[in-house]
Design a protein around this motif. Sequence first.
Motif, PDB file in Angstrom:
ATOM      1  N   ILE A  81      27.738  34.377  78.225  1.00  0.00           N
ATOM      2  CA  ILE A  81      28.827  34.226  79.183  1.00  0.00           C
ATOM      3  C   ILE A  81      29.397  32.819  79.058  1.00  0.00           C
ATOM      4  O   ILE A  81      28.701  31.892  78.608  1.00  0.00           O
ATOM      5  CB  ILE A  81      28.326  34.475  80.636  1.00  0.00           C
ATOM      6  CG1 ILE A  81      29.494  34.663  81.607  1.00  0.00           C
ATOM      7  CG2 ILE A  81      27.389  33.360  81.086  1.00  0.00           C
ATOM      8  CD1 ILE A  81      29.045  35.171  82.986  1.00  0.00           C
ATOM      9  N   THR A  82      30.665  32.645  79.423  1.00  0.00           N
ATOM     10  CA  THR A  82      31.295  31.327  79.346  1.00  0.00           C
ATOM     11  C   THR A  82      31.183  30.596  80.675  1.00  0.00           C
ATOM     12  O   THR A  82      30.822  31.177  81.704  1.00  0.00           O
ATOM     13  CB  THR A  82      32.782  31.451  78.976  1.00  0.00           C
ATOM     14  OG1 THR A  82      33.500  31.981  80.107  1.00  0.00           O
ATOM     15  CG2 THR A  82      32.982  32.354  77.780  1.00  0.00           C
ATOM     16  N   SER A 254      32.607  41.090  70.631  1.00  0.00           N
ATOM     17  CA  SER A 254      32.134  40.039  69.729  1.00  0.00           C
ATOM     18  C   SER A 254      32.377  38.643  70.290  1.00  0.00           C
ATOM     19  O   SER A 254      32.361  37.664  69.553  1.00  0.00           O
ATOM     20  CB  SER A 254      32.824  40.159  68.367  1.00  0.00           C
ATOM     21  OG  SER A 254      34.219  39.950  68.487  1.00  0.00           O
ATOM     22  N   ARG A 255      32.591  38.544  71.572  1.00  0.00           N
ATOM     23  CA  ARG A 255      32.728  37.243  72.226  1.00  0.00           C
ATOM     24  C   ARG A 255      31.951  37.268  73.530  1.00  0.00           C
ATOM     25  O   ARG A 255      31.574  38.339  74.024  1.00  0.00           O
ATOM     26  CB  ARG A 255      34.196  36.917  72.502  1.00  0.00           C
ATOM     27  CG  ARG A 255      34.900  37.885  73.438  1.00  0.00           C
ATOM     28  CD  ARG A 255      36.163  37.264  74.019  1.00  0.00           C
ATOM     29  NE  ARG A 255      36.987  38.206  74.749  1.00  0.00           N
ATOM     30  CZ  ARG A 255      36.731  38.639  75.984  1.00  0.00           C
ATOM     31  NH1 ARG A 255      35.647  38.216  76.619  1.00  0.00           N
ATOM     32  NH2 ARG A 255      37.550  39.495  76.582  1.00  0.00           N
ATOM     33  N   PRO A 256      31.676  36.117  74.107  1.00  0.00           N
ATOM     34  CA  PRO A 256      30.964  36.091  75.390  1.00  0.00           C
ATOM     35  C   PRO A 256      31.828  36.641  76.519  1.00  0.00           C
ATOM     36  O   PRO A 256      33.060  36.683  76.420  1.00  0.00           O
ATOM     37  CB  PRO A 256      30.667  34.605  75.600  1.00  0.00           C
ATOM     38  CG  PRO A 256      31.711  33.899  74.800  1.00  0.00           C
ATOM     39  CD  PRO A 256      31.955  34.760  73.599  1.00  0.00           C
ATOM     40  N   TYR A 257      31.187  37.046  77.589  1.00  0.00           N
ATOM     41  CA  TYR A 257      31.886  37.469  78.803  1.00  0.00           C
ATOM     42  C   TYR A 257      32.613  36.258  79.394  1.00  0.00           C
ATOM     43  O   TYR A 257      32.112  35.136  79.370  1.00  0.00           O
ATOM     44  CB  TYR A 257      30.886  38.038  79.807  1.00  0.00           C
ATOM     45  CG  TYR A 257      31.528  38.637  81.033  1.00  0.00           C
ATOM     46  CD1 TYR A 257      31.828  39.995  81.091  1.00  0.00           C
ATOM     47  CD2 TYR A 257      31.842  37.840  82.142  1.00  0.00           C
ATOM     48  CE1 TYR A 257      32.429  40.548  82.215  1.00  0.00           C
ATOM     49  CE2 TYR A 257      32.447  38.385  83.263  1.00  0.00           C
ATOM     50  CZ  TYR A 257      32.740  39.740  83.292  1.00  0.00           C
ATOM     51  OH  TYR A 257      33.339  40.281  84.394  1.00  0.00           O
ATOM     52  N   ILE A 258      33.797  36.470  79.933  1.00  0.00           N
ATOM     53  CA  ILE A 258      34.582  35.382  80.522  1.00  0.00           C
ATOM     54  C   ILE A 258      34.078  35.098  81.933  1.00  0.00           C
ATOM     55  O   ILE A 258      34.347  35.843  82.882  1.00  0.00           O
ATOM     56  CB  ILE A 258      36.089  35.725  80.540  1.00  0.00           C
ATOM     57  CG1 ILE A 258      36.577  36.048  79.136  1.00  0.00           C
ATOM     58  CG2 ILE A 258      36.875  34.562  81.138  1.00  0.00           C
ATOM     59  CD1 ILE A 258      36.365  34.940  78.118  1.00  0.00           C
ATOM     60  N   GLY A 259      33.316  34.039  82.063  1.00  0.00           N
ATOM     61  CA  GLY A 259      32.748  33.678  83.355  1.00  0.00           C
ATOM     62  C   GLY A 259      33.821  33.378  84.389  1.00  0.00           C
ATOM     63  O   GLY A 259      34.860  32.806  84.077  1.00  0.00           O
ATOM     64  N   GLY A 260      33.556  33.755  85.633  1.00  0.00           N
ATOM     65  CA  GLY A 260      34.514  33.547  86.714  1.00  0.00           C
ATOM     66  C   GLY A 260      35.461  34.702  86.912  1.00  0.00           C
ATOM     67  O   GLY A 260      36.248  34.700  87.863  1.00  0.00           O
ATOM     68  N   SER A 261      35.424  35.694  86.023  1.00  0.00           N
ATOM     69  CA  SER A 261      36.271  36.879  86.178  1.00  0.00           C
ATOM     70  C   SER A 261      35.387  38.083  86.481  1.00  0.00           C
ATOM     71  O   SER A 261      34.198  38.094  86.172  1.00  0.00           O
ATOM     72  CB  SER A 261      37.086  37.150  84.904  1.00  0.00           C
ATOM     73  OG  SER A 261      36.262  37.667  83.872  1.00  0.00           O
ATOM     74  N   GLN A 262      35.987  39.085  87.061  1.00  0.00           N
ATOM     75  CA  GLN A 262      35.255  40.314  87.373  1.00  0.00           C
ATOM     76  C   GLN A 262      35.500  41.414  86.343  1.00  0.00           C
ATOM     77  O   GLN A 262      34.839  42.446  86.370  1.00  0.00           O
ATOM     78  CB  GLN A 262      35.652  40.826  88.768  1.00  0.00           C
ATOM     79  CG  GLN A 262      35.212  39.926  89.903  1.00  0.00           C
ATOM     80  CD  GLN A 262      33.703  39.862  90.055  1.00  0.00           C
ATOM     81  OE1 GLN A 262      33.048  40.871  90.277  1.00  0.00           O
ATOM     82  NE2 GLN A 262      33.146  38.663  89.906  1.00  0.00           N
TER      83      GLN A 262
END
Length: 679
Positions: A81-82, A254-262
């Motif tokens: 996650i970011t 293929s990328r991390p989850y966007i932290g702060g979003s649902q």
Amino acid sequence: MTSTLLEPVAAPPEPLPAVNRRPRWIRRLSLAALLVATAVLYLWDLGASGWANQFYAAAVQAGSSSWKAMLFGSSDAANSITVDKTPGALWVMDISARLFGFNAWSLLVPQVLEGIAAVAVLYASVRRVGGHWAGILAGAVLALTPVAALMFRYDNPDALLVLLLTCAAYCTLRAVEKDCAAWWLPLAGVFVGFGFLAKMMQAFLVLPALLLVYLLASHRSWPRRLLQAGAAALTMVVSAGWYLALVALWPASSRPYIGGSQHNSVLELALGYNGVGRLTGDETGGLGNTNYDAGWNRLFADSMGGQIAWLIPAAVILGVAGLWVIRRAPRTDRTRAALLVWLGWLLVTGAVFSFANGILHPYYTVALAPAIAGAVGIGAALMWRSRKDIRSRVVLSGTLLVTAALAWVLLHRTSDWLSWLAPTIVAVSVVAAVLLLVIDRLPEVAAAAAISLAVVAGLAGPAAYTVATVTTTHSGAMPSAGPDGAGGFPGGGHGGPGGGHRNGGSTANGANANGAASSAGGQSNSTSASGTGTSTTGTPAANSQTGNPGGQHGGPFGSVEPGAKVVAALKSNASNYTWAAATIGSDNAAGYQLAVDSPVMAIGGYNGTDPSPTLAQFKTYVAQHKIHYYIDASVMGGMGGRSSGSGSEASSEIAAWVKANFTAQTIDGTTVYDLTATN
């Protein structure tokens, strides 16, 4: 002829007395002294704060070893996650860590350099319209703003944001000059765009002032002005939007989850959690509206006053008086343009900070520091130029007395700290104010002494708070400037829950705050009220707060200092797993990751409320033996799987599933679950 308040002013104000005829080398020397003093101030004992904000430090650690983690701003090198921001500010620290190794100095020195650069750019901007000494005054005000001294020594995104916005203001003011190059305003758009990549939509708060001033004061025709404004908007969109497009188009798998979003969306993060939600308080995944002090006086209240408020009245009084002095100047007058930029910046950003109902920490107010400093420098220079008029002298004298009165109020909030300072400032200010009223009758040397005394009295309060800031170590996600008890996050004591000041710490090379050498192997031991914790080679031990058994400190948004046995357990065979451990909340995960130097999954992201990973995904990771341990965050005051009132319940579901299916064990007072063991 000496101008008065009734006469138009088009030329820059004259320098301070007794120096305007001295050689150029004196001006160069004074500028060098300002920048060197700022560097010494901000570098002083810099490594003592260790990782400072572990949340961002862990992301830099990840980015220094993984290019993908660097690109996306991942919290861990395994890219689960970011962080909950675009990673522009992290990139600067990532590059430093890659060049010089990951340690406290490579993490924080870039922030210091950004602070020095901000002072230099502000000086250059103010000097062009106010003269050399006005620029020196503005630079000194910025350098001595307590919250600026805090954030230019901390690993939060605010340092880069302030530098980029100051550069944007400088470029805008160059764009209004006659016969200026056409690229100045588009360059301002580039700086604002990259400011967005540092801290998202907060960067756009300066846009009303920059745009209106350019349209008002530019020498170009209206069609050319509109064309230039459009070009600047385009460069801003491209500078900010390329990254949003890259993330949006990159396959989510293929990328991390966007932290702060649902919904794993960078646009949702930009427009919601870090956008409109900050104004309304309607932030899904946030902690709800915790802003109990919203209102016109918030910037002067307990949580923010000591951080930023010292010279806000002076900036407004001197800035408005300066506009009155030059009211008859031509439309294109660049002194007026400069005052409108700084006052407009202060007005819009200050109003948003005062009334916003979303997440708003006191250290955000560092974004006001360049505006305050610019208005003070130019306004004071204009008043000095027209000092033959009694009204200018009254403005100078009255501004000093108002500043002294505010210093009295702010200093009495920490009445046990330097109790002599407040009455001394008031006494000196009264003397200086009287001298300012008759300064036109004083000999040149005496006038110089009087104005110098006034400057010292006006800056004494924030300077003292700044010295207290740089001589005290800080940690956690919600630091605050000044001495203990000087305010901070509402309801959280000084610095907020789990953050703020620390009485200990260690340097980047493994020595502790008391100068003791680290033990063999580069480990540094730190003792808490209830146990001993150990940090790995080159890792500053937090040693910050009274913690849980085993030296583990923490809390919501606080610093975690794992105990030695916990660290040893997590490091055991860590290379065999994608994540050495998983725990709820990024701050909790960051403390363990920094100690273990292996990826630790932050379940639920910063607040523990993001749906990453889902329970199904977590079960899959466990089945594939990708996660070694689960650390129970509930016993260390973290989110612990509890809902914050909004956002996903995935972290609660994961916590419940782990506790139902695996056996708990206690190590150094920390409850952990071995996810590779079968019941």
